[in-house]
Design an enzyme around this catalytic site. Structure first.
Site, short mmCIF file in Angstrom:
data_model
loop_
_atom_site.label_atom_id
_atom_site.label_comp_id
_atom_site.label_asym_id
_atom_site.label_seq_id
_atom_site.Cartn_x
_atom_site.Cartn_y
_atom_site.Cartn_z
N LEU A 286 -62.51 5.20 -6.27
CA LEU A 286 -61.88 6.49 -6.51
C LEU A 286 -60.60 6.66 -5.71
CD1 LEU A 286 -64.64 9.24 -6.82
CD2 LEU A 286 -63.40 8.04 -8.60
N GLU A 287 -60.57 6.15 -4.50
CA GLU A 287 -59.40 6.38 -3.65
C GLU A 287 -58.20 5.54 -4.06
OE1 GLU A 287 -58.99 8.70 -1.61
OE2 GLU A 287 -61.05 9.41 -1.31
N SER A 288 -58.42 4.31 -4.49
CA SER A 288 -57.26 3.44 -4.76
C SER A 288 -57.47 2.48 -5.92
CB SER A 288 -56.91 2.63 -3.50
OG SER A 288 -57.97 1.75 -3.16
N TYR B 55 -66.53 15.01 -6.36
CA TYR B 55 -66.18 13.72 -5.78
C TYR B 55 -67.42 12.93 -5.38
CZ TYR B 55 -64.11 10.37 -2.47
OH TYR B 55 -63.74 9.23 -1.81
#
Length: 322
Positions: free
Chosen positions: A122-124, A309
């Site tokens: 999800l972050e990158s 999230y």
């Protein structure tokens, strides 16, 4: 890259305008005061010379900060956008390529490989989208002009401490417009608290070292209360007429009590014992998807305080480690 600002979306509309404020002084005056503060914090003059050379207010950073939109998003829509077949396929490939590192992270920190991979994804997008802003320039812009000047000034000092330690060169310290860095998208203060040299090469490299990236995520979760060997939760079905007032992370009951009330796993057996504290999360209400969640769900939320999230991380994690 999945912006930390997007994943904080909630079903309640959020508007983040630029705060009304007096016009800032000159950027050069700001840099003079910053240097004085940084020197008092023990940062070497040579580090400051390298880090601050040639930086100027970045209009693209200001524009992005001021134009964060008002929006409302249901969980169903959020899930459709983020828990995609493409992300799952990429996640499975990334897990396969880094299985040994993920196992080592799990052995050392007790954090399940799936949730580490879910956050990474999800972050990158598993390291593919880490941001293309110079972190020092972006943070300096926001600390000088932005609506949260004090917060970003603190993050800027933290970023300068990272450079002073020698973990990365100024020109390679890249991230989001708001200063979130590397593959786990750590803010500089989070980096100082949680980044680890998991590879053992003398630096905490969350930009290019997969070992440091995954180890740092694992360390973050471990220090956020992750309980080794326990599940985050699982999807469930609710009985007809379920009391909507019982929904919410703060309404905890033994899992066995929920089962007696007619709550059932959506598939397979229960993942926790009947005496395990559990709560029901149903972001779109009793008519939408529902989940039993345990203590580890809250550990994920400490990485990003959003039920959306944490659910997306958990569902991706469940699917990529199979």
């Amino acid at each position: 890259m999945l912006s930390r600002r997007l994943v904080l979306s909630a079903p309640i509309p959020v508007l983040l305008p630029a705060a009304a404020q007096a016009a800032p002084g000159s950027f050069q005056d700001f840099l003079v005061s910053l240097r004085a503060e940084a020197r008092k914090a023990g940062i070497a003059a040579a580090t400051l010379d390298r880090a601050l050379a040639g930086i100027k207010p970045n209009q693209a950073v200001i524009d992005r900060d001021r134009k964060q939109p008002e929006f409302s998003m249901t969980w169903a829509r959020y899930r459709t956008l983020l828990v995609t077949d493409k992300r799952i396929d990429e996640g499975r490939a990334a897990v396969a390529q880094n299985r040994a590192i993920l196992q080592k992270v799990q052995d050392q920190y007790g954090v399940a490989a799936g949730v580490v991979a879910g956050i990474w994804g999800l972050e990158s997008s598993f390291g593919k989208e880490t941001g293309n802003f110079n972190v020092i320039e972006a943070l300096a812009t926001l600390a000088w002009e932005g609506r949260r000047a004090s917060f970003f000034r603190g993050e800027l000092i933290a970023a300068l401490k990272i450079l002073d330690h020698g973990d990365i060169a100024p020109g390679k310290m890249m991230g989001s417009y708001a200063g979130a860095m590397g593959q786990p998208q750590f803010m500089p203060s989070s980096y100082l608290r949680y980044a680890v040299d998991f590879e053992g090469h003398g630096k905490r490299d969350i930009w290019t070292s997969k070992a440091d990236v995954l180890g740092s995520i694992g360390n973050y979760l471990a220090k956020s209360g992750w309980r080794g060997g326990e599940a985050w939760g699982q999807p469930v079905t609710l009985p007809a007429g379920f009391d909507a007032t019982a929904i919410g992370r703060d309404t905890k009951r033994p899992l066995g009590d929920w089962a007696k009330a007619g709550v059932r796993p959506a598939s397979g057996p229960w993942r926790a014992g009947s005496d395990t504290a559990a709560a029901i999360v149903a972001p779109d209400g009793v008519a939408g998807e529902a989940f039993i969640v345990h203590a580890n769900f809250n550990a994920i939320r400490r990485y990003n305080p959003s039920d959306y999230y944490a659910l997306a991380v958990s569902l991706i994690g469940d699917r990529v480690v199979g």
